[in-house]
Design an enzyme around this catalytic site. Sequence first.
Site, mmCIF file in Angstrom:
data_model
loop_
_atom_site.group_PDB
_atom_site.id
_atom_site.type_symbol
_atom_site.label_atom_id
_atom_site.label_comp_id
_atom_site.label_asym_id
_atom_site.label_seq_id
_atom_site.Cartn_x
_atom_site.Cartn_y
_atom_site.Cartn_z
ATOM 1 N N HIS A 86 -2.723 -0.987 2.686
ATOM 2 C CA HIS A 86 -2.027 -0.303 3.780
ATOM 3 C C HIS A 86 -0.739 0.356 3.295
ATOM 4 O O HIS A 86 -0.442 1.502 3.644
ATOM 5 C CB HIS A 86 -1.693 -1.306 4.889
ATOM 6 C CG HIS A 86 -2.877 -1.773 5.674
ATOM 7 N ND1 HIS A 86 -3.782 -0.922 6.239
ATOM 8 C CD2 HIS A 86 -3.291 -3.032 5.998
ATOM 9 C CE1 HIS A 86 -4.707 -1.615 6.878
ATOM 10 N NE2 HIS A 86 -4.436 -2.903 6.737
ATOM 11 N N HIS B 198 -5.080 -6.740 0.573
ATOM 12 C CA HIS B 198 -5.364 -6.012 1.811
ATOM 13 C C HIS B 198 -4.132 -5.249 2.286
ATOM 14 O O HIS B 198 -4.188 -4.046 2.573
ATOM 15 C CB HIS B 198 -5.820 -7.010 2.879
ATOM 16 C CG HIS B 198 -6.112 -6.395 4.212
ATOM 17 N ND1 HIS B 198 -7.383 -6.089 4.623
ATOM 18 C CD2 HIS B 198 -5.296 -6.034 5.242
ATOM 19 C CE1 HIS B 198 -7.353 -5.561 5.830
ATOM 20 N NE2 HIS B 198 -6.088 -5.523 6.240
ATOM 21 N N GLU B 199 -3.007 -5.933 2.352
ATOM 22 C CA GLU B 199 -1.773 -5.295 2.822
ATOM 23 C C GLU B 199 -1.228 -4.295 1.802
ATOM 24 O O GLU B 199 -0.586 -3.309 2.178
ATOM 25 C CB GLU B 199 -0.721 -6.359 3.136
ATOM 26 C CG GLU B 199 -1.118 -7.312 4.254
ATOM 27 C CD GLU B 199 -1.466 -6.577 5.539
ATOM 28 O OE1 GLU B 199 -0.852 -5.522 5.823
ATOM 29 O OE2 GLU B 199 -2.358 -7.048 6.262
#
Length: 538
Positions: free
Chosen positions: A132, A128-129
């Site tokens: 980003h 997920h990160e």
Amino acid sequence: MIGGAGRSRRRGRAPGALPTSAAARRTEHCVSCWYCDCKIYAFNEILFNLGWKYARCIRAWYSIGVYFSLIALVGLSLMLLWESIGVFYFRSGSLIAWLQNLLTSGLSLSIMDTTITIISTILSIAFHEFGHAIAAASEGVQIEYVAIFVALLFPGALVALNYDLLQNLHLFSMLRIYCAGIWHNVMLCAVCVLMTLLLPVVLYPLYVSGDGLMVVGIPQTSPLSEYLYAHDVILSVDGLKITTTDEWIKMLDQSTTEKNSGPEFLEGSQRYVATSSGKGYCVPNSWMDASKNLWQISDKLSCPDELIAFEKMICNGSVIFTEKTGRGSDQKEVEGKYCLIAKDVVKLRKCGNGWRRTVDDGSSCVCFQDEYCLVPVLTPGFSWIEVSYARPYSLGCLQKEGNLSSSHATNNNLGQSPCEGSFVYVGDLLSSARSVRLSPYRPRWALLLFIADIPYILGNGLSSLLHVSAALAVVNCLPVYFLDGEAILETGLCYVAWFTHRQQRKILKVCCFVWTVLSIITFSRILYSATLYYYGFV
């Protein structure tokens, strides 16, 4: 708790300058009573170079994620609001049921399953990160650091970005960064589904599937540990073949006996039987006559430990009843009960409508003239099931089959094995089903038993990764404080020209407050229900 890109932007202050290459390999720590984190600078240069190198393709890819995330944010938010309103009218919503299944599916407290869940959570958060960070790098935004934190016992991670560069981006570029984490989790779910579908092909050279469920592990505390051992293969339940763990859980769930509250039973007897399942056996009259001498009259009117009590079954159309006995006469009640040996009874012809049949022959309660249909007497919450199994890897079985290397290379018909058996289990089925770790795959040869757990680990690992990643995407789609949904809603409101900046801030505060409260209530209900379900209270 998951922190996404741009957290420092919403706090209204700019982070420090980008660390120099000499300082990029160091870490920093922050510890307080309710929060602690570890800031990592070592990945800044690697992530930025990777994202900037393929910036054009990455921006096009994450543009798709923007549209998906916006639709998901609006759809899930409205569904959560609607179903939260429905709670006051005692309506159960499909979203809450889906979330409960998503968050609690395969819930187990075993060491192996707990380890799989922890690893799946770490991978989902990291991926997920990573989304980003790569999305920010493709827009030319410097990465300040990657942080791993624990806030109020909830683990999480975040990517801090250069504030000045982030402020100068176009709104859609900002959305690409904020939606990248959700999009990554969705793609991770798709990969898990694809790998699960391909798993039988990958495992085919070394493993056999489709002929039962192999017992991977069974603790001594399990009620089934008296009957099953590791590497046994469960063939069928109540005469029906099972090939997946879902079928195993479903069959045992449907076989659960509940207390019958029909008036005919309450006025005739206070003893409850398995009339809801109607699993009976055609018992010869000679057996029934012989059992009359086996009763031990006592306050509980129970059979000896090695015997099971049975009652006569009466058919009235499509409804199954048990024979009534007088309430005040112990002798009459004893005469209506028969103590029989379960392992002998299960060999008899079946009757009743509780057995799962592929064809309804319309004669479920019919026995021969010298027989009578009897059903076992069960206490509320207990059920009766027949389980057939085989022990293909036992030494005695391998010696009987005569060839260690080829006994199970091509033979998938365990029904013909000389090493099969069966048993009857009476008790709480759901708790027993959850206490056994099963796998639809078993080694082709006994020499490969040392890798028998690999299919279970791969299958449960993919399932856990799918559920955790999907849950992470759902949570971040909601406009909740400190999560990606807040940043997505804030940026999306800027596209609505008829709202002033002050009105946008008010709408953002109201939405975040409302959906944060709804999310806390919803997930608290799910956690409470999961706790009751696991410990057998529901």
